[in-house]
Design an enzyme around this catalytic site. Structure first.
Site, PDB file in Angstrom:
ATOM      1  CE1 TYR A  30     -44.001  -6.844  -6.849  1.00 37.20           C
ATOM      2  CE2 TYR A  30     -45.036  -5.404  -7.578  1.00 37.20           C
ATOM      3  CZ  TYR A  30     -45.037  -6.366  -7.877  1.00 37.20           C
ATOM      4  OH  TYR A  30     -45.228  -7.096  -8.206  1.00 37.20           O
ATOM      5  CB  ALA A  31     -42.885   0.603  -8.634  1.00 43.03           C
TER       6      ALA A  31
HETATM    7  N1  LIG Z   1     -50.269 -10.565  -7.859  1.00 42.93           N
HETATM    8  C1  LIG Z   1     -50.830  -9.668  -7.721  1.00 42.93           C
HETATM    9  O1  LIG Z   1     -51.370  -8.632  -8.184  1.00 42.93           O
HETATM   10  C2  LIG Z   1     -49.612  -9.907  -8.735  1.00 42.93           C
HETATM   11  C3  LIG Z   1     -49.453  -8.326 -10.021  1.00 42.93           C
HETATM   12  C4  LIG Z   1     -47.944  -8.315 -10.568  1.00 42.93           C
HETATM   13  C5  LIG Z   1     -47.153  -9.640  -9.967  1.00 42.93           C
HETATM   14  N2  LIG Z   1     -47.058 -10.377  -9.584  1.00 42.93           N
HETATM   15  C6  LIG Z   1     -45.986 -11.208  -9.265  1.00 42.93           C
HETATM   16  O2  LIG Z   1     -46.631 -11.892  -9.770  1.00 42.93           O
HETATM   17  C7  LIG Z   1     -45.705 -13.051  -9.646  1.00 42.93           C
HETATM   18  C8  LIG Z   1     -46.278 -14.135  -8.458  1.00 42.93           C
HETATM   19  O3  LIG Z   1     -46.183 -14.001  -7.698  1.00 42.93           O
HETATM   20  P1  LIG Z   1     -48.650 -14.390  -6.874  1.00 42.93           P
HETATM   21  O4  LIG Z   1     -49.232 -13.440  -6.987  1.00 42.93           O
HETATM   22  O5  LIG Z   1     -48.299 -15.658  -7.556  1.00 42.93           O
HETATM   23  O6  LIG Z   1     -47.752 -14.309  -5.254  1.00 42.93           O
HETATM   24  P2  LIG Z   1     -47.223 -15.585  -3.994  1.00 42.93           P
HETATM   25  O7  LIG Z   1     -47.489 -15.165  -3.250  1.00 42.93           O
HETATM   26  O8  LIG Z   1     -49.040 -16.561  -4.273  1.00 42.93           O
HETATM   27  O9  LIG Z   1     -46.245 -16.728  -4.659  1.00 42.93           O
HETATM   28  C9  LIG Z   1     -45.533 -16.321  -4.629  1.00 42.93           C
HETATM   29  C10 LIG Z   1     -44.430 -16.939  -4.248  1.00 42.93           C
HETATM   30  O10 LIG Z   1     -42.347 -17.007  -4.947  1.00 42.93           O
HETATM   31  C11 LIG Z   1     -42.307 -17.302  -3.438  1.00 42.93           C
HETATM   32  N3  LIG Z   1     -40.955 -16.507  -3.725  1.00 42.93           N
HETATM   33  C12 LIG Z   1     -40.615 -15.636  -3.178  1.00 42.93           C
HETATM   34  N4  LIG Z   1     -39.755 -14.996  -3.125  1.00 42.93           N
HETATM   35  C13 LIG Z   1     -38.723 -16.303  -3.616  1.00 42.93           C
HETATM   36  C14 LIG Z   1     -37.403 -16.125  -3.689  1.00 42.93           C
HETATM   37  N5  LIG Z   1     -36.416 -16.055  -3.237  1.00 42.93           N
HETATM   38  N6  LIG Z   1     -36.882 -17.268  -4.094  1.00 42.93           N
HETATM   39  C15 LIG Z   1     -37.854 -18.275  -4.334  1.00 42.93           C
HETATM   40  N7  LIG Z   1     -38.862 -18.349  -4.139  1.00 42.93           N
HETATM   41  C16 LIG Z   1     -39.581 -17.501  -4.002  1.00 42.93           C
HETATM   42  C17 LIG Z   1     -43.296 -17.393  -2.690  1.00 42.93           C
HETATM   43  O11 LIG Z   1     -42.666 -18.868  -1.937  1.00 42.93           O
HETATM   44  C18 LIG Z   1     -44.593 -17.913  -3.626  1.00 42.93           C
HETATM   45  O12 LIG Z   1     -44.533 -19.256  -3.039  1.00 42.93           O
HETATM   46  C19 LIG Z   1     -44.125 -12.454  -8.183  1.00 42.93           C
HETATM   47  O13 LIG Z   1     -42.835 -12.345  -9.346  1.00 42.93           O
HETATM   48  C20 LIG Z   1     -45.230 -11.017  -8.269  1.00 42.93           C
HETATM   49  O14 LIG Z   1     -44.357 -10.242  -8.402  1.00 42.93           O
HETATM   50  C21 LIG Z   1     -48.302 -10.250  -8.882  1.00 42.93           C
END
Ligand SMILES: NC(=O)c1ccc[n+]([C@@H]2O[C@H](COP(=O)([O-])OP(=O)(O)OC[C@H]3O[C@@H](n4cnc5c(N)ncnc54)[C@H](O)[C@@H]3O)[C@@H](O)[C@H]2O)c1
Length: 261
Positions: free
Chosen positions: A155-156
């Site tokens: 992930y990182a």
């Molecule tokens: N929540 C945190 O603390 C955090 C921190 C750093 C980065 N992020 C990043 O933020 C972004 C959004 O994540 P979130 O926290 O809202 O999580 P979340 O799980 O609530 O939402 C992510 C969404 O992406 C969709 N998804 C995953 N793989 C997919 C694919 N291959 N094709 C289409 N859709 C896909 C999932 O179904 C989900 O609806 C991500 O890129 C995540 O890595 C989140």
């Protein structure tokens, strides 16, 4: 006039968390949205948008699949005649697997969704935006792409790759009028982090979450959506090639155990 009035916008990962909050905010600001997710939950997002009077269509697609990304971009251009903004936000956490137990397949899947996905969004959005001589690309990276200690290794690495993709693409887009930036969320309460919050609630330690940043709390999805809105809008017309932490100040400091002075 909304801050994205009439703009043709794509947001991936719009079925949950940051992407759903962004879908609601962007359409409130006048965007005409193609909301993308690999799950049916994106239809609920679009229902919410429409209830609030916004314009959106749902599309179920895999953000890491070349064929699907081409179809998503074709759909936005066919529906709205152009493409002004794409926020490649879909991501997977990959969990916390000890380094010695990680497999090539595990790395490939995390990189496919989190890094190849944004690359494909850039690659296929770019020609439309370059032709228009305008456009804004937003990618979701993470504080995990800046420093260790926030996630598993793949992930990182994927998120560090996203930050690099922003820098290298900004350079490739020289003279085109198209901008690209990333947001680097800290710990945000979403579907992805639900297990962390649920475990802490079970243990009675929910109030300990987010204590490492100066704001001493986790972030909420709308706080990322607000940064994405700024980067996507014309207000950010001179902001380009950057990755912005939205983390309550977490990455502003060296680890420090004393009392703040
Ligand atoms: N929540 C945190 O603390 C955090 C921190 C750093 C980065 N992020 C990043 O933020 C972004 C959004 O994540 P979130 O926290 O809202 O999580 P979340 O799980 O609530 O939402 C992510 C969404 O992406 C969709 N998804 C995953 N793989 C997919 C694919 N291959 N094709 C289409 N859709 C896909 C999932 O179904 C989900 O609806 C991500 O890129 C995540 O890595 C989140």
């Amino acid at each position: 006039m909304g801050r994205l009035q009439g703009k043709s916008v794509i947001i991936t990962g719009a079925g949950s968390g940051i992407g759903r909050a962004a879908a609601l905010l962007f359409t409130r600001e006048g965007a005409r949205l193609i909301a993308v997710d690999r799950t049916e939950a994106v239809k609920e997002t679009v229902d919410e948008v429409r209830k609030a009077g916004g314009v959106a269509e749902a599309m179920i697609a895999d953000a890491g699949s070349e064929k699907d990304v081409i179809a998503v971009i074709d759909k936005a251009v066919a529906t709205h005649g152009r493409l002004d903004v794409i926020w490649a936000n879909a991501g997977v956490s990959g969990g916390l697997v000890p380094l010695a137990e990680q497999t090539v397949e595990h790395w490939q899947e995390v990189l496919r969704v989190n890094l190849i996905g944004p690359f494909l969004a850039v690659k296929y959005a770019m020609p439309h935006m370059v032709k228009q001589q305008s456009g804004a690309i937003v990618l979701t990276a993470s504080v995990a792409g800046l420093k260790a200690g926030a996630s598993g290794h793949p992930y990182a690495a994927s998120k560090a790759g996203v930050i690099s993709l922003v820098q290298t693409t900004a350079y490739s887009l020289t003279g085109t009028g198209v901008r690209i930036n990333a947001v680097c969320p800290g710990l945000i309460e979403t579907g992805m982090t639900k297990p962390i919050f649920d475990r802490a609630k079970e243990r009675g330690t929910a109030d300990k979450i987010g204590q490492l940043n100066p704001l001493k709390r986790p972030g909420q999805p709308h706080e990322l959506a607000a940064m994405g809105l700024f980067l996507a809008s014309d207000e950010a017309s001179y902001v380009n090639g950057q990755a912005f932490p939205v983390d309550g100040g977490l990455t502003a400091s060296m680890p420090y155990a004393g009392k703040p002075v």
